[in-house]
Design an enzyme around this catalytic site. Structure first.
Site, PDB file in Angstrom:
ATOM      1  N   CYS B  29       0.800  -1.032  -0.066  1.00 40.57           N
ATOM      2  CA  CYS B  29       0.041   0.050   0.138  1.00 40.57           C
ATOM      3  C   CYS B  29       0.941   1.127  -0.062  1.00 40.57           C
ATOM      4  CB  CYS B  29      -0.843  -0.158   1.368  1.00 40.57           C
ATOM      5  SG  CYS B  29      -1.476   1.521   2.094  1.00 40.57           S
ATOM      6  N   CYS B  32       0.707   3.845   2.861  1.00 37.61           N
ATOM      7  CA  CYS B  32       1.429   3.210   4.042  1.00 37.61           C
ATOM      8  C   CYS B  32       2.707   3.433   4.120  1.00 37.61           C
ATOM      9  CB  CYS B  32       1.028   1.635   4.134  1.00 37.61           C
ATOM     10  SG  CYS B  32      -0.766   1.215   4.353  1.00 37.61           S
TER      11      CYS B  32
END
Lengths: 288, 104
Positions: B29, B32
């Site tokens: 991600c 993230c």
């Protein structure tokens, strides 16, 4: 990684003027956006208040802008920026698979037409997601819906169909989507998203579809979504007279800052944004 | 410092801490990855007051489900094991810091 002084996002009059001014001030820039200049610009029939051009078509004006860029050796990087992260002393721009770093950013992406769906923002992170790649592992084995605003999102739905038994696909655009078998295409207009009891409900003009999670995938994202943490007022970025946003080092200009939506106003703001970015960079250099 | 932990340490350390922030994330991600250094900086800023941990949702799906993490990155703040607040998505350092402070 090479770090630019200024990353300019958008190739309408605001972004182009910002690029020209920044290059005159010897800054290292990257200009990101569609290469065919502003598609909106090329569509304008006749412009009568752009100083120096008493009656000019959008296409002619775009041609003149192109000539100006060529003469100054300014190139356009035709990448779509999906997110801008304020990292503290620099910005990281997600452009396709690539990450671009810049000390300052000028947002000149124009105004995003179209509002979020009723109930969309309330359920963000609680059943509504904007990133299939990020949140796929959290919906493994569940029934999910994809509300897609362009054909480019079909690959995201195909990816989800590999890990979810059933994917409901709501195309909010014209054309026939090409998708794997376990993706159920529902050509109905989505009117709202609801979260009655921990699960999601996709409401269309015809009926309600219960699912576990909804992915809303749009071509153009709202400024607060593009730059997490940025202060906005509806579809617009809040700026002051120097075109400074709420995030130090990030400037905005053109239609994205609000009405009037005029080419000459956009270009003027692009000029201010670039000069403000230049003085921000100079001040930072002095204090280091 | 942000310590990467698994289910065991979550129970024995994060839940036992007076104040803890757990960064639920995934390796694949993008947001993230960008949030990680921001959380790291906030953890330095708040050293001695709050313990910071990182949990990979792919390695600990049960924890993610228990804390109703439906979107990553997701920061969960706890006090002595009690859920206090949740912050979803990337946010700049000042915003994360003030979120932590307002929940202390």
């Amino acid at each position: 990684m090479e770090r630019y002084d200024i990353a300019i996002i958008g190739t309408g009059p605001a972004g182009l003027e910002a690029a020209v001014t920044a290059v005159i001030r010897n800054k290292k820039i990257i200009l990101l956006g569609p290469e065919d200049l502003s598609r909106k610009l090329a569509r304008a029939h006749e412009i009568r208040n752009y100083l120096g051009f008493p009656a000019v078509s959008g296409e002619e004006l775009a041609g003149a802008f192109r000539g100006h860029l060529d003469r100054m050796g300014i190139g356009i990087t035709a990448e779509r920026v999906s997110a801008v992260y304020a990292m503290g002393d620099y910005f990281a721009l997600q452009a396709g698979e690539e990450m671009i770093e810049a000390a300052t950013v000028i947002l000149a992406t124009g105004v995003v037409q179209g509002k979020p769906l009723p109930g969309e923002e309330e359920a963000l992170g609680h059943g509504v997601s904007y990133c299939a790649t990020c949140d796929a592992s959290l919906v493994r084995g569940k029934t999910v819906a994809v509300v897609a605003y362009s054909a480019a999102e079909e690959s995201e739905a195909a990816f989800l169909s590999e890990i979810c038994p059933e994917v409901l696909y709501f195309p909010m655009y014209a054309g026939t989507p090409a998708l794997p078998e376990n993706v159920r295409i529902i050509p109905e207009k989505v009117t709202a998203l609801e979260r009655p009891d921990g699960k999601m409900l996709v409401k269309t003009e015809k009926m309600d579809y219960p699912v576990e999670a909804v992915f809303v995938l749009r071509d153009a994202v709202a400024p607060g979504q593009l730059v997490p943490g940025l202060e906005t007022e509806g579809a617009h970025v809040r700026v002051n007279r120097r075109m400074e946003s709420s995030l130090p080092g990030l400037f905005a200009c053109g239609d994205i800052t609000g009405t009037p939506y005029q080419y000459i106003k956009a270009a003027g703001e692009g000029n201010i944004a670039a000069l403000s970015a230049v003085s921000y960079l100079d001040e930072r250099k002095r204090s280091n | 410092m942000v310590r990467k932990i698994g289910e065991q340490e979550f129970l024995s350390e994060a839940k036992a801490a007076d104040a803890a922030v757990v960064d639920f994330n995934a390796t694949w991600c993008g947001p993230c990855r960008m949030l990680a250094p921001v959380v790291e900086a906030v953890s330095e800023e708040m050293k001695g007051q709050v313990s910071f941990y990182s949990v990979d949702v792919d390695e600990c799906p049960e924890l993610a489900a228990e804390y109703r993490v439906q979107s990553v990155p997701c920061l969960v703040m706890m006090k002595k094991g009690e859920f206090v607040s949740q912050s979803i998505g990337f946010k700049p350092q000042p915003a994360i810091a003030s979120w932590v402070k307002s929940n202390l």
